[in-house]
Design an enzyme around this catalytic site. Sequence first.
Site, PDB file in Angstrom:
ATOM      1  N   GLU A 247      40.536  53.897  44.515  1.00 60.79           N
ATOM      2  CA  GLU A 247      40.861  53.346  43.185  1.00 60.79           C
ATOM      3  C   GLU A 247      40.350  51.917  43.190  1.00 60.79           C
ATOM      4  O   GLU A 247      40.970  51.036  43.792  1.00 60.79           O
ATOM      5  CB  GLU A 247      42.370  53.388  42.939  1.00 60.79           C
ATOM      6  CG  GLU A 247      43.023  54.744  43.146  1.00 60.79           C
ATOM      7  CD  GLU A 247      42.531  55.798  42.171  1.00 60.79           C
ATOM      8  OE1 GLU A 247      42.288  55.451  41.001  1.00 60.79           O
ATOM      9  OE2 GLU A 247      42.367  56.961  42.584  1.00 60.79           O
ATOM     10  N   CYS A 281      43.413  45.567  37.327  1.00 54.96           N
ATOM     11  CA  CYS A 281      42.139  46.304  37.400  1.00 54.96           C
ATOM     12  C   CYS A 281      41.673  46.778  36.031  1.00 54.96           C
ATOM     13  O   CYS A 281      40.482  46.893  35.797  1.00 54.96           O
ATOM     14  CB  CYS A 281      42.256  47.472  38.368  1.00 54.96           C
ATOM     15  SG  CYS A 281      43.615  48.582  37.983  1.00 54.96           S
TER      16      CYS A 281
HETATM   17  P1  NAD Z   1      39.813  43.887  48.532  1.00 55.70           P
HETATM   18  O1  NAD Z   1      38.890  45.045  48.452  1.00 55.70           O
HETATM   19  O2  NAD Z   1      39.274  42.585  48.950  1.00 55.70           O
HETATM   20  O3  NAD Z   1      41.024  44.211  49.530  1.00 55.70           O
HETATM   21  C1  NAD Z   1      41.839  45.342  49.356  1.00 55.70           C
HETATM   22  C2  NAD Z   1      42.522  45.666  50.672  1.00 55.70           C
HETATM   23  O4  NAD Z   1      41.535  46.070  51.632  1.00 55.70           O
HETATM   24  C3  NAD Z   1      43.260  44.496  51.311  1.00 55.70           C
HETATM   25  O5  NAD Z   1      44.439  44.988  51.910  1.00 55.70           O
HETATM   26  C4  NAD Z   1      42.277  44.013  52.366  1.00 55.70           C
HETATM   27  O6  NAD Z   1      42.887  43.327  53.456  1.00 55.70           O
HETATM   28  C5  NAD Z   1      41.691  45.321  52.840  1.00 55.70           C
HETATM   29  N1  NAD Z   1      40.355  45.233  53.469  1.00 55.70           N
HETATM   30  C6  NAD Z   1      39.463  44.210  53.415  1.00 55.70           C
HETATM   31  N2  NAD Z   1      38.329  44.560  54.068  1.00 55.70           N
HETATM   32  C7  NAD Z   1      38.510  45.809  54.519  1.00 55.70           C
HETATM   33  C8  NAD Z   1      37.699  46.736  55.243  1.00 55.70           C
HETATM   34  N3  NAD Z   1      36.458  46.418  55.606  1.00 55.70           N
HETATM   35  N4  NAD Z   1      38.201  47.955  55.519  1.00 55.70           N
HETATM   36  C9  NAD Z   1      39.441  48.314  55.117  1.00 55.70           C
HETATM   37  N5  NAD Z   1      40.262  47.482  54.443  1.00 55.70           N
HETATM   38  C10 NAD Z   1      39.796  46.246  54.136  1.00 55.70           C
HETATM   39  O7  NAD Z   1      40.501  43.776  47.088  1.00 55.70           O
HETATM   40  P2  NAD Z   1      41.505  42.677  46.598  1.00 55.70           P
HETATM   41  O8  NAD Z   1      40.771  41.409  46.344  1.00 55.70           O
HETATM   42  O9  NAD Z   1      42.694  42.667  47.480  1.00 55.70           O
HETATM   43  O10 NAD Z   1      41.999  43.296  45.200  1.00 55.70           O
HETATM   44  C11 NAD Z   1      41.346  43.113  43.989  1.00 55.70           C
HETATM   45  C12 NAD Z   1      40.501  44.324  43.673  1.00 55.70           C
HETATM   46  O11 NAD Z   1      41.324  45.492  43.625  1.00 55.70           O
HETATM   47  C13 NAD Z   1      39.862  44.225  42.299  1.00 55.70           C
HETATM   48  O12 NAD Z   1      38.530  44.668  42.395  1.00 55.70           O
HETATM   49  C14 NAD Z   1      40.684  45.188  41.449  1.00 55.70           C
HETATM   50  O13 NAD Z   1      40.004  45.714  40.344  1.00 55.70           O
HETATM   51  C15 NAD Z   1      41.020  46.250  42.460  1.00 55.70           C
HETATM   52  N6  NAD Z   1      42.183  47.047  42.031  1.00 55.70           N
HETATM   53  C16 NAD Z   1      41.993  48.331  41.631  1.00 55.70           C
HETATM   54  C17 NAD Z   1      43.072  49.093  41.173  1.00 55.70           C
HETATM   55  C18 NAD Z   1      42.901  50.518  40.698  1.00 55.70           C
HETATM   56  O14 NAD Z   1      43.904  51.225  40.548  1.00 55.70           O
HETATM   57  N7  NAD Z   1      41.708  50.974  40.447  1.00 55.70           N
HETATM   58  C19 NAD Z   1      44.352  48.526  41.147  1.00 55.70           C
HETATM   59  C20 NAD Z   1      44.506  47.208  41.579  1.00 55.70           C
HETATM   60  C21 NAD Z   1      43.409  46.469  42.022  1.00 55.70           C
END
Ligand code: NAD
Length: 493
Positions: A247, A281
């Site tokens: 997501e 999001c």
């Molecule tokens: P991010 O992708 O930077 O991080 C998300 C999670 O992944 C964090 O827990 C982070 O520590 C972890 N992570 C980082 N690198 C990783 C790797 N290489 N492998 C596995 N895990 C890793 O996102 P963010 O900045 O925390 O959140 C914002 C983003 O989330 C925005 O793009 C937003 O649109 C999206 N989002 C989507 C939804 C949805 O339902 N589609 C909901 C909320 C947020």
Amino acid sequence: MRTLRNFINGQWVDSSGGDVLTCVNPHDEKPVATLPAGTAADVDAAVDAARRAQPEWASLSLRQRLDRLARLADEIERNLDYLVGLEADEMGKPHKIGTQFIHAGLSTYRKALHEAETYPFASRVEVVDGLATDVQRFPVGVVGVIVPWNFTVTTILMALGAALAAGNTVVVKPSEKASLSAVGFFEMVEQSGIPAGVLNLVLGDFHAGTPLAGHPGIDLVQFTGSVRTGRSVGVAAAANLNRALLELGGKDPVVIDADIDVEAVAEEVALGSYLNSGQICTAMERIYVHQDIAAEFIDALVAATHRRIVGDPTRADTEIGPMVDAGQRQHVDRHVRAAVAAGARVLVGGEIPDGPGFYYPPTVVVDVTEDMELMTEETFGPVAAVQVVPSFEAGVEEAKRTEFGLGAVVYTSDEEHQRLARTIPTGILWLNGWQLGDLGRLVEPAGVSGMGAIGGVHAIDSVTRPMAVHYVVAPHEVAEGAERVAAPELAHA
Ligand code: NAD
């Protein structure tokens, strides 16, 4: 200042590594907690605990599991204000919004438990020429749940209901920017009496996320976050031939026809663009307004923007708090400044204020064009970027000009235009409203916004593995045809 620890096999434990991260309150920039950066060994321990706990969890009756899971929801509800306070401290979410969204997460979680009660974990799908086919569904095993910082408690709740009800065990990895509320959530897990090892928490950044996504001991990774990280999580899961539910981010368009109530829609666009400082999001990121009402709409949007109450997230009337951190604010500022350098105009906001806190004001930008990053990349900030279009059809064409496909919003009274709106390739289409319906319904993002269905019965499909059983039936059974064949008795994976 708090020192946060992992929760593994029912115990609060220190990380195996010594690297420490600091969580800062974005309202006053004061540190509120330290947490471990996370290690592969921490993830190993959590996955091992989850694997060992899974057979016994799955061998409980469905009723026993659901009762325990319902107690967790009650515990969360009892402590809702505490969790709302932690989300304000860690990422500046106003109390009003925190309360609303944790309620929505609880509702989704409880709906998943309710769906599980009648879910066909075992059913006869066909009887043809004396040959019957049953489909029996098993929990996949261990689910790795990786969540972002913008709605920690809600996102965890949305993932857990179906996964745990179906008999899986889980390892949660929250964002390093918002781990306080995740720890708060696991304090409730501890209180609820869910058996040790069924739900585990590993804190940290990518040092913990990467080994979890690619761990051979998990069977499914449910990831919510950015497109960039989602791609690498998908690749890591694929290397183990595991499933991934992704997501991801969006760049949601809003198309506004000439026949709408201008004041009401402007008010809703202000909400959709600025809620949680735009850090949602499905925020309204690209606004296409029909030229016949454009001037009136922009005036109304500017007025609605001036009315927003910005400030301390712990105050009851605050609508917009700070951004999560300096980096996210810088990203938003860069998008706005680049748009202005390329010819856009800022009508309200657009300047980083003085003083402590990572505040960015609600901002209206007009004269944007399709080649600006502000109109192509996820901004994730309190910015309403408005482009005037010559017709409704032109607005729909602009809406489609993206690789994202999370959500789209269309305001029109014209039935033909409502039909045209349905051609926008997106996971969610809101017609004449925003955030209509509840979070627990079927959703599967389109384009690069992700893959895999969640919500309702589809969430249970996604966290279970089907087995087809074909067998010859006795003649008297042939008449019975397709039906549910057994109560949901689950074997472990
Ligand atoms: P991010 O992708 O930077 O991080 C998300 C999670 O992944 C964090 O827990 C982070 O520590 C972890 N992570 C980082 N690198 C990783 C790797 N290489 N492998 C596995 N895990 C890793 O996102 P963010 O900045 O925390 O959140 C914002 C983003 O989330 C925005 O793009 C937003 O649109 C999206 N989002 C989507 C939804 C949805 O339902 N589609 C909901 C909320 C947020």
